[in-house]
Write a protein that holds these residues in place. Structure first.
Motif, mmCIF file in Angstrom:
data_model
loop_
_atom_site.group_PDB
_atom_site.id
_atom_site.type_symbol
_atom_site.label_atom_id
_atom_site.label_comp_id
_atom_site.label_asym_id
_atom_site.label_seq_id
_atom_site.Cartn_x
_atom_site.Cartn_y
_atom_site.Cartn_z
ATOM 1 N N ARG A 1 -36.591 1.590 22.676
ATOM 2 C CA ARG A 1 -35.162 1.407 22.820
ATOM 3 C C ARG A 1 -34.690 1.182 24.254
ATOM 4 N N THR A 2 -35.589 0.934 25.192
ATOM 5 C CA THR A 2 -35.119 0.655 26.555
ATOM 6 C C THR A 2 -35.671 -0.690 27.021
ATOM 7 N N ARG A 3 -35.058 -1.227 28.044
ATOM 8 C CA ARG A 3 -35.561 -2.467 28.638
ATOM 9 C C ARG A 3 -36.971 -2.260 29.168
ATOM 10 N N TYR B 1 -40.356 -4.363 28.337
ATOM 11 C CA TYR B 1 -41.140 -5.009 29.390
ATOM 12 C C TYR B 1 -42.613 -4.623 29.285
ATOM 13 N N MET C 1 -40.251 -15.325 32.050
ATOM 14 C CA MET C 1 -39.051 -14.989 31.299
ATOM 15 C C MET C 1 -38.180 -13.987 32.039
ATOM 16 N N GLY C 2 -38.545 -13.679 33.272
ATOM 17 C CA GLY C 2 -37.689 -12.837 34.084
ATOM 18 C C GLY C 2 -38.005 -11.361 34.012
ATOM 19 N N VAL C 3 -39.179 -10.997 33.491
ATOM 20 C CA VAL C 3 -39.571 -9.587 33.499
ATOM 21 C C VAL C 3 -40.067 -9.247 34.906
ATOM 22 N N ASP D 1 -36.452 -10.060 20.752
ATOM 23 C CA ASP D 1 -36.972 -9.744 22.081
ATOM 24 C C ASP D 1 -37.175 -11.026 22.886
ATOM 25 N N ASN D 2 -37.714 -12.037 22.220
ATOM 26 C CA ASN D 2 -37.999 -13.276 22.919
ATOM 27 C C ASN D 2 -36.736 -13.982 23.392
ATOM 28 N N ILE E 1 -35.191 -10.922 26.194
ATOM 29 C CA ILE E 1 -35.895 -10.077 27.169
ATOM 30 C C ILE E 1 -35.471 -10.440 28.586
ATOM 31 N N GLY E 2 -35.290 -9.420 29.390
ATOM 32 C CA GLY E 2 -34.820 -9.627 30.747
ATOM 33 C C GLY E 2 -33.314 -9.505 30.863
ATOM 34 N N ARG E 3 -32.609 -9.536 29.738
ATOM 35 C CA ARG E 3 -31.142 -9.452 29.806
ATOM 36 C C ARG E 3 -30.582 -8.805 28.530
ATOM 37 N N GLN E 4 -31.313 -7.813 28.007
ATOM 38 C CA GLN E 4 -30.860 -7.185 26.774
ATOM 39 C C GLN E 4 -29.552 -6.432 26.995
ATOM 40 N N PRO E 5 -28.610 -6.578 26.063
ATOM 41 C CA PRO E 5 -27.372 -5.803 26.177
ATOM 42 C C PRO E 5 -27.673 -4.318 25.943
ATOM 43 N N ARG E 6 -26.960 -3.452 26.635
ATOM 44 C CA ARG E 6 -27.248 -2.023 26.510
ATOM 45 C C ARG E 6 -26.023 -1.241 26.085
ATOM 46 N N GLY F 1 -27.121 3.279 27.686
ATOM 47 C CA GLY F 1 -28.411 3.232 28.369
ATOM 48 C C GLY F 1 -29.555 2.725 27.523
ATOM 49 N N LEU F 2 -29.348 2.635 26.225
ATOM 50 C CA LEU F 2 -30.414 2.120 25.365
ATOM 51 C C LEU F 2 -30.064 0.691 24.949
ATOM 52 N N VAL F 3 -31.087 -0.106 24.658
ATOM 53 C CA VAL F 3 -30.778 -1.488 24.283
ATOM 54 C C VAL F 3 -30.090 -1.497 22.923
ATOM 55 N N ASP F 4 -29.131 -2.390 22.814
ATOM 56 C CA ASP F 4 -28.297 -2.444 21.619
ATOM 57 C C ASP F 4 -28.896 -3.453 20.632
ATOM 58 N N ARG F 5 -29.764 -2.968 19.761
ATOM 59 C CA ARG F 5 -30.495 -3.879 18.874
ATOM 60 C C ARG F 5 -29.583 -4.559 17.858
ATOM 61 N N HIS G 1 -36.068 -10.204 13.133
ATOM 62 C CA HIS G 1 -36.828 -8.995 13.447
ATOM 63 C C HIS G 1 -38.330 -9.237 13.319
#
Lengths: 326, 526
Positions: A182-184, A188, A202-204, B122-123, B126-131, B134-138, B159
């Motif tokens: 659940r985290t970035r 990564y 991809m910017g990781v 994810d693809n 990734i690198g700009r996931q909305p949060r 503090g956790l990514v908002d799936r 998914h």
């Protein structure tokens, strides 16, 4: 079912069946007491294995975990017993130190492009050597705080005890799972294990992530060392020899792919529990040598690697069929 | 050569082009006087490129022409030695791909550069996931993913893991990601290489829609049909130089091929080698030989003492044909007869035991063992043929190595020198020696003269003729038409993975080869 969950489901199933068989033979194994002891006895292994899970998902390996556990235990013992520091202060110092140690290994891996196997092997010798220089012998810790912590437990229905360190392990698994899924940072880690070149394009931020992964692994190694010192009330430089391999085994048995990219923190918990189950069975049996644990783990590990190969090749064939049909 | 280089209209600098104006020629990106050298090799020499909003711009050129270097400079992977790039009239200097990305330049690479082990969501993110907390908002990502992909007519389980989808779908996801992130310039590096016809149609549909939205699209491909089908403007590079930049209406296929290969039809070609020698007895016959997805079935008889030149553009199936003949890829249809016997090639080993040899196109990667000595490199195929039980002793090895170093005039200080220290031409000779040591009857040479200097070039060409006189059968793949003409007794032409023409005798000249490659005759007949 999504094929990526198959190894995890298989591990869970095997654990349930194995536990069932154990209970059939020794009904005494069906009690919260045994379950509580499972958690307490394997707390340090479980905590270390959470770190190993991240490392392996990212496609790396950390051979220094056992040595970091040993070093952390000795440093805590020296700080508390020889220098008279309060354990909480000692814990803070040891955790910081461990994280920095891991960060340094991660930095070498990333910036010098050295394989993690070599870097963490060097880290292993370094940590083990440092621990032995600090003390050749076991240093007992008899601080009252240690006693307080070890006397803390939650009484489970049926008379079992969920100890503080057992609870800590569960907490580490919970937080680990949250971080992974659940985290970035968690995404990564998977990205790095999938394809580091793509991930970078991809910017990781591959550098900070690599450093973070090994820092996390060593931080949890340090925490496992503290737990081990609580568990044994001592710091011993040769503690936890080979634990890095046990934790790698737990990770792989838990369904994480050794080549990276796939895996679950929860699976590692089952992997650790399976190892604990084998040990408990041997204790119950009473006639078997404890080395049978190693043999059982070896067989399990082999079975799981085989299973993963089968699942992944079937998965790939399935994808090809789908494409051909389209 | 005419270069269509329109400076940015001062009035429109900095403005985004109006949304649906496909014909509007607003310049989005200008690269001017780009020079890039690697060591003493000039990859790009004073190249200009201008991309217009709402246009598909095909970037063409053979291998080593400088296309990928130019793309890497535009996307920030390389920094140019000279020259400047401006986006929307503002001069920029990219040092990382991320900078180019945020300036609006997105790239989709040939080998889809995504993460196969992760979900579609994810693809995309990734690198700009909305949060959230503090956790990514799936949940939000799933919603957004559906919205984005629906613009491309894609309704899939976001998914699911990316690897469960076909390459075509992955390609679309890569495009969606690039457009989301960048949105001004979209670079497609050989996007159609592994797609089938209907998938290509679908991709083109998407590209046309993006074009209508005002994106400038760079399209790199080897398929000329697709160039004419999709693009509005064509820029051709050759040997690191700009050959020309034209709108599609001003070009026909033959002149395009000529621009790419650098052949003028008025050019008086080199004298032909083999109109006199009647090929002797047939050695082998490939009958309906092919492999689906690689080379369409072809029919080819090869005689002793003949050189068959293989011409065709990059990606036409030349190299694939060679790999098939040498058993690197196995044929899934057709048969091979050698001296009337049916032979099955399951692996290169089978080919070697039949007396085949293969000098691959990329000699550094597939040919030499850079850290091994010249001697070891020469011995290795022979040793493989003998099997590992019959080791050659050092004296025998030395003798064989000495013999070929002298016979082929390999310039090396000693036969113990690591082969990577030799020049390209001498490395090529070492690989040739390796196969000659096995006493072959059939040699396949894929681009034997690429990247070697003029002197060595002439020597290799002479050597090919000499081997032919010795009775060997050779297949030589080359982009150098003059070269092919000078040594081939027959020329086969590959196009779109098929063997489309076989030229002999007086037909062997650069202009008829160019016509066969461009399929001008077929075009005229339609």
């Amino acid at each position: 079912m999504n094929p990526r969950y198959r190894p995890l489901a298989a591990t869970t199933l095997i654990f349930v069946i194995a536990y069932g068989l154990c209970i059939l033979q020794y009904p005494g194994m069906w009690s919260t007491r045994i379950l509580g002891n499972f958690l307490t006895d394997n707390a340090f292994l479980g905590i270390a294995a959470v770190g190993a899970t991240f490392v392996i998902i990212s496609g790396g390996i950390d051979l220094s975990i056992g040595a970091v556990i040993g070093l952390a235990g000795v440093v805590v013992a020296v700080l508390v017993s020889h220098l008279g520091l309060h354990p909480i202060a000692a814990f803070g110092i040891v955790l910081t130190m461990s994280a920095l140690f891991g960060a340094a290994m991660g930095a070498v891996i990333h910036f010098l492009q050295v394989p993690p196997f070599i870097v963490t092997l060097a880290g292993m010798f370094l940590a083990r050597g440092l621990a032995s220089i600090l003390s050749q012998d076991s240093i007992p810790i008899s601080h009252p705080f240690y006693k307080t912590i070890m006397d803390l437990y939650y009484r489970l229905p049926g008379g079992g005890r969920l100890s503080a360190i057992g609870l800590l392990m569960l907490l580490v698994f919970l937080i680990g799972g949250l971080i992974a899924h659940r985290t970035r940072f968690g995404s990564y880690v998977y990205a790095l294990g999938g394809n580091p070149t793509s991930a970078a394009l991809m910017g990781v931020p591959t550098g900070p992530v690599t450093i973070g992964i090994y820092a996390l692994s060593s931080l949890l190694g340090g925490l496992a060392g503290i737990v081990y010192s609580l568990y044994t009330s001592a710091g011993y430089p040769l503690a936890a020899v080979g634990i890095e391999l046990d934790s790698i085994a737990a990770v792989v048995i838990g369904g994480t792919l050794l080549t990276g990219g796939y895996g679950f923190v929860f699976g590692t918990l089952i992997g650790v529990m399976l190892q604990g189950l084998v040990q408990t069975y041997i204790v119950f049996d009473g006639t078997l040598s404890s080395w049978w644990t190693k043999i059982a783990i070896g067989v399990l590990l082999f079975l799981f690697i085989l299973l993963q190969q089968l699942v992944f090749s079937a998965h790939k064939a399935g994808t090809r069929l789908k494409k051909a049909a389209a | 050569m005419p270069t269509d280089f329109r400076p940015a209209d001062p009035g429109s600098v900095g403005n985004r082009p109006p949304e649906t104006s496909g014909a509007d020629a607003n310049v989005v990106l200008v690269a001017k006087g780009i020079v890039k050298t690697f060591g003493n090799h000039t990859a790009l020499n004073n190249v200009d490129l201008a991309l217009h909003a709402g246009e598909v711009h095909a970037l063409l050129g053979e291998n080593g022409a400088g296309k990928s270097t130019l793309i890497k400079i535009i996307t920030g992977a390389y920094t140019p030695d000279h020259g400047e790039i401006s986006v929307d009239g503002v001069q920029v200097q990219f040092t990382t791909p991320q900078q180019a990305q945020s300036a609006g330049i997105g790239t989709v690479y040939q080998e889809v550069n995504l993460l196969p082990n992760m979900t579609v969501i994810d693809n995309l993110f990734i690198g700009r996931q909305p949060r959230r907390y503090g956790l990514v908002d799936r949940k939000k990502m799933a919603r957004e993913a559906h919205r984005i992909l629906s613009q491309y007519g894609l309704d899939i389980d976001v998914h699911a893991e990316l690897s469960t989808f076909s390459v075509a779908v992955q390609q679309i996801i890569a495009i969606a990601r690039a457009v989301e992130l960048s949105g001004k310039v979209l670079i497609l590096d050989e996007p159609t290489a592994s797609l089938d016809r209907t998938e290509v149609e679908k991709l083109f549909e998407i590209v046309r829609r993006l074009k209508a939205r005002g994106l400038a699209i760079v399209f790199i491909t080897h398929f000329l049909d697709q160039v004419f089908e999709l693009s509005d403007r064509i820029t051709v590079l050759r040997n690191g130089r700009l050959v020309g930049s034209e709108t599609i209406g001003d070009l026909d296929r033959t002149s395009l091929v000529r621009m790419m290969l650098g052949k003028d039809l008025a050019f008086v070609h080199a004298e032909m080698a083999a109109d006199d020698t009647e090929p002797s007895s047939p050695l082998m016959h490939f009958r309906d030989f092919g492999r689906s997805g690689s080379v369409n079935p072809f029919d080819l008889t090869i005689h002793r003492g003949e050189v068959i030149g293989v011409a065709g553009l990059l990606g036409s199936g030349r190299t694939e044909m060679a790999r098939l003949m040498f058993g690197i890829d196995t044929a899934d249809q057709g048969a091979l007869d050698i001296d009337g016997q049916k032979i099955c090639l399951r692996a290169p080993q089978d080919a070697v035991s039949q007396g085949f040899g293969f000098c691959p196109e990329d000699r550094k990667v597939d040919g030499i063992f850079g850290d091994l000595s010249v001697r070891e490199n020469i011995i290795i195929a022979m040793q493989a043929k003998l099997g590992w039980l019959q080791a050659l002793n050092r004296d025998e090895q030395m003798e064989i190595a000495e013999h070929f170093i002298e016979a082929l005039d390999i310039r090396t200080a000693s036969d113990d020198l690591p082969v990577k220290l030799l020049s390209g031409g001498n490395q090529q000779k070492v690989i040739l020696a390796r196969w000659l040591a096995t006493d072959p009857r059939f040699l396949i040479l894929d681009e034997p003269t690429r990247g070697i200097d003029v002197g060595a070039h002439a020597e290799i060409v002479r050597m090919i003729s000499r081997l032919r006189e010795d009775g060997l059968a050779l297949i030589v793949i080359s982009s150098e038409l003059d070269e092919i003409v000078s040594y081939s007794s027959r020329v086969v032409v590959m196009r779109d993975r098929s063997l489309v023409a076989e030229l002999r005798g007086a037909e062997i000249n650069p202009s008829s080869i160019v016509r066969a490659i461009a399929a001008q005759d077929a075009e005229a007949a339609e």
